[in-house]
Design a protein around this motif. Structure first.
Motif, PDB file in Angstrom:
ATOM      1  N   VAL A 232       0.884  -1.166   0.000  1.00 34.35           N
ATOM      2  CA  VAL A 232       0.000   0.000   0.000  1.00 34.35           C
ATOM      3  C   VAL A 232       0.918   1.211   0.000  1.00 34.35           C
ATOM      4  O   VAL A 232       1.552   1.538   1.017  1.00 34.35           O
ATOM      5  N   GLU A 233       1.018   1.877  -1.148  1.00 38.11           N
ATOM      6  CA  GLU A 233       2.018   2.926  -1.357  1.00 38.11           C
ATOM      7  C   GLU A 233       1.358   4.298  -1.340  1.00 38.11           C
ATOM      8  O   GLU A 233       1.147   4.916  -2.385  1.00 38.11           O
ATOM      9  N   GLY A 234       0.990   4.747  -0.178  1.00 36.59           N
ATOM     10  CA  GLY A 234       0.358   6.054  -0.087  1.00 36.59           C
ATOM     11  C   GLY A 234      -1.106   6.031  -0.452  1.00 36.59           C
ATOM     12  O   GLY A 234      -1.729   7.079  -0.605  1.00 36.59           O
ATOM     13  N   GLY A 235      -1.675   4.854  -0.570  1.00 37.91           N
ATOM     14  CA  GLY A 235      -3.111   4.727  -0.800  1.00 37.91           C
ATOM     15  C   GLY A 235      -3.832   4.477   0.501  1.00 37.91           C
ATOM     16  O   GLY A 235      -3.220   4.340   1.570  1.00 37.91           O
ATOM     17  N   GLY A 248       4.011  -4.235   2.490  1.00 31.83           N
ATOM     18  CA  GLY A 248       3.987  -3.310   3.609  1.00 31.83           C
ATOM     19  C   GLY A 248       3.118  -2.106   3.339  1.00 31.83           C
ATOM     20  O   GLY A 248       2.698  -1.854   2.214  1.00 31.83           O
ATOM     21  N   ASN A 249       2.851  -1.361   4.435  1.00 30.25           N
ATOM     22  CA  ASN A 249       2.097  -0.106   4.342  1.00 30.25           C
ATOM     23  C   ASN A 249       3.090   1.043   4.342  1.00 30.25           C
ATOM     24  O   ASN A 249       3.680   1.371   5.383  1.00 30.25           O
ATOM     25  N   ILE A 250       3.323   1.602   3.183  1.00 28.12           N
ATOM     26  CA  ILE A 250       4.219   2.751   3.058  1.00 28.12           C
ATOM     27  C   ILE A 250       3.327   3.977   2.962  1.00 28.12           C
ATOM     28  O   ILE A 250       2.790   4.309   1.906  1.00 28.12           O
ATOM     29  N   GLY A 251       3.141   4.656   4.060  1.00 24.68           N
ATOM     30  CA  GLY A 251       2.117   5.696   4.125  1.00 24.68           C
ATOM     31  C   GLY A 251       2.442   6.963   3.389  1.00 24.68           C
ATOM     32  O   GLY A 251       1.562   7.662   2.911  1.00 24.68           O
ATOM     33  N   GLN A 252       3.718   7.307   3.295  1.00 26.82           N
ATOM     34  CA  GLN A 252       4.145   8.570   2.686  1.00 26.82           C
ATOM     35  C   GLN A 252       3.470   9.752   3.375  1.00 26.82           C
ATOM     36  O   GLN A 252       3.277  10.808   2.786  1.00 26.82           O
ATOM     37  N   GLY A 253       3.034   9.532   4.625  1.00 24.09           N
ATOM     38  CA  GLY A 253       2.392  10.593   5.381  1.00 24.09           C
ATOM     39  C   GLY A 253       0.990  10.929   4.922  1.00 24.09           C
ATOM     40  O   GLY A 253       0.390  11.897   5.379  1.00 24.09           O
ATOM     41  N   GLU A 269       5.209   1.914   7.611  1.00 25.67           N
ATOM     42  CA  GLU A 269       6.160   3.026   7.611  1.00 25.67           C
ATOM     43  C   GLU A 269       5.448   4.312   7.235  1.00 25.67           C
ATOM     44  O   GLU A 269       4.779   4.402   6.197  1.00 25.67           O
ATOM     45  N   ASN A 270       5.567   5.317   8.109  1.00 25.02           N
ATOM     46  CA  ASN A 270       4.954   6.633   7.879  1.00 25.02           C
ATOM     47  C   ASN A 270       3.460   6.510   7.580  1.00 25.02           C
ATOM     48  O   ASN A 270       2.928   7.166   6.684  1.00 25.02           O
ATOM     49  N   LEU A 286       7.419   1.795  11.772  1.00 27.65           N
ATOM     50  CA  LEU A 286       8.326   2.947  11.754  1.00 27.65           C
ATOM     51  C   LEU A 286       7.545   4.240  11.559  1.00 27.65           C
ATOM     52  O   LEU A 286       6.771   4.381  10.599  1.00 27.65           O
ATOM     53  N   ASN A 287       7.750   5.202  12.472  1.00 26.69           N
ATOM     54  CA  ASN A 287       7.181   6.550  12.313  1.00 26.69           C
ATOM     55  C   ASN A 287       5.697   6.513  11.964  1.00 26.69           C
ATOM     56  O   ASN A 287       5.245   7.207  11.050  1.00 26.69           O
ATOM     57  N   SER A 288       4.920   5.712  12.661  1.00 25.52           N
ATOM     58  CA  SER A 288       3.522   5.513  12.324  1.00 25.52           C
ATOM     59  C   SER A 288       2.631   5.617  13.561  1.00 25.52           C
ATOM     60  O   SER A 288       3.093   5.448  14.693  1.00 25.52           O
ATOM     61  N   ILE A 289       1.359   5.909  13.316  1.00 28.02           N
ATOM     62  CA  ILE A 289       0.339   5.876  14.363  1.00 28.02           C
ATOM     63  C   ILE A 289      -0.438   4.599  14.184  1.00 28.02           C
ATOM     64  O   ILE A 289      -1.020   4.350  13.117  1.00 28.02           O
TER      65      ILE A 289
END
Length: 296
Positions: A232-235, A248-253, A269-270, A286-289
């Motif tokens: 999941v790349e920022g979706g 992985g969950n790559i949040g990109q904020g 992550e993020n 990492l760096n996540s809520i």
């Protein structure tokens, strides 16, 4: 007398023209002339649609004129059966961006999924109507064109009702139609690749399986479970049931993942991740809520 007969309009009309050349002291016998005219029509093969009143008119009042005295019966063409697909209201706009109420356009929603509920009418059939043959003035039968009479073709999770004139969904899902017209309702929506500009956002009332990744800015919503074989790349994901991300969950904020059940992924992550049940992460957060109603 001269009695001329002409057949015109593809044998659908016959005309009579009667001319006499007699001295003034000779009285023409109208009845005899009328019978001669009928015989001439018969000689020319006129068998159908003869109007004797018009024949009398041609031999008396309108002598010398070309008078229509016989008319054929036009063929009445039938009507093909019509199948109306009731789930196509959105499909007709498939691939086109969704227009909002204020007139702006949402380029993320492309209307590619046809969601239906159990009991929804998928398609109805209007029966065909047979045609009626025509007849020429010479008595030749003209057959109407054959009518097309396709049938409603039921597939999985559908039911035919009303003597085959109505097709109904028997469970929730999305509608698929094969090239030969078989209509099915599938409870699981499989995306054979990424969720991106080709698919737009996805909203489905059942389970969703995404064989690729969810690209930045796109959203996937399911009333039941979501499984992503990629990342999941920022979706964003929103599921009424569980969410499984093989990557992985790559949040990109930006992304948000919310599950009504459990959530599992290789890493986060993020990102912002929430589940009413347990959250199970294989590698790292990492760096996540991360918020769970159960355990993390």
């Amino acid at each position: 007398p001269y009695i001329g007969v002409s057949i015109e309009q593809n044998s659908m009309a016959a005309y009579l023209q009667v001319e006499t050349d007699v001295e003034d002291n000779y009285q023409v016998d109208i009845q005899e002339l009328f019978e001669m005219a009928l015989e001439r029509l018969q000689e020319k093969g006129i068998k159908y649609g003869i109007d004797e009143a018009s024949v009398r008119d041609a031999v008396s009042v309108r002598r010398g004129e070309k008078v229509l005295v016989a008319v054929g019966k036009p063929v009445e063409e039938g009507k093909d059966a019509i199948i109306t697909y009731h789930y196509l209201s959105d499909k007709e706009k498939a691939g086109r961006p969704q227009e909002r109420e204020d007139g702006t356009v949402d380029f993320w929603d492309l209307n590619l999924i046809n969601n239906v509920r159990a009991g929804d009418i998928l398609a109805t059939k209007t029966p065909s109507v047979s045609g009626s043959p025509g007849i020429t003035v010479t008595g030749q039968i003209i057959k109407p064109k054959p009518v097309k009479n396709p049938s409603l073709r039921r597939g999985k999770n559908t039911s035919l009702e009303n003597n085959g004139l109505k097709l109904v969904a028997t469970r929730d899902g999305h509608v698929v139609t094969t090239a030969d017209g078989v209509i099915s309702v599938l409870p699981v929506l499989t995306v054979n690749g990424n969720v991106d500009v080709a698919t737009g956002n996805i909203s489905f009332i059942g389970d969703i399986v995404i064989q690729g990744s969810v690209k930045p800015g796109f959203a996937v919503r399911a009333e039941k479970n979501i499984e992503v074989l990629g990342n999941v790349e920022g979706g964003s994901l929103l599921a009424g049931g569980s969410i499984t991300v093989r990557g992985g969950n790559i949040g990109q904020g930006k992304h948000r993942v919310v599950a009504g059940g459990n959530l599992s992924a290789r890493f986060i992550e993020n990102g912002m991740v929430q589940a009413k049940g347990d959250i199970l992460i294989n590698d790292a957060i990492l760096n996540s809520i991360v918020i769970a109603g159960g355990r993390i």
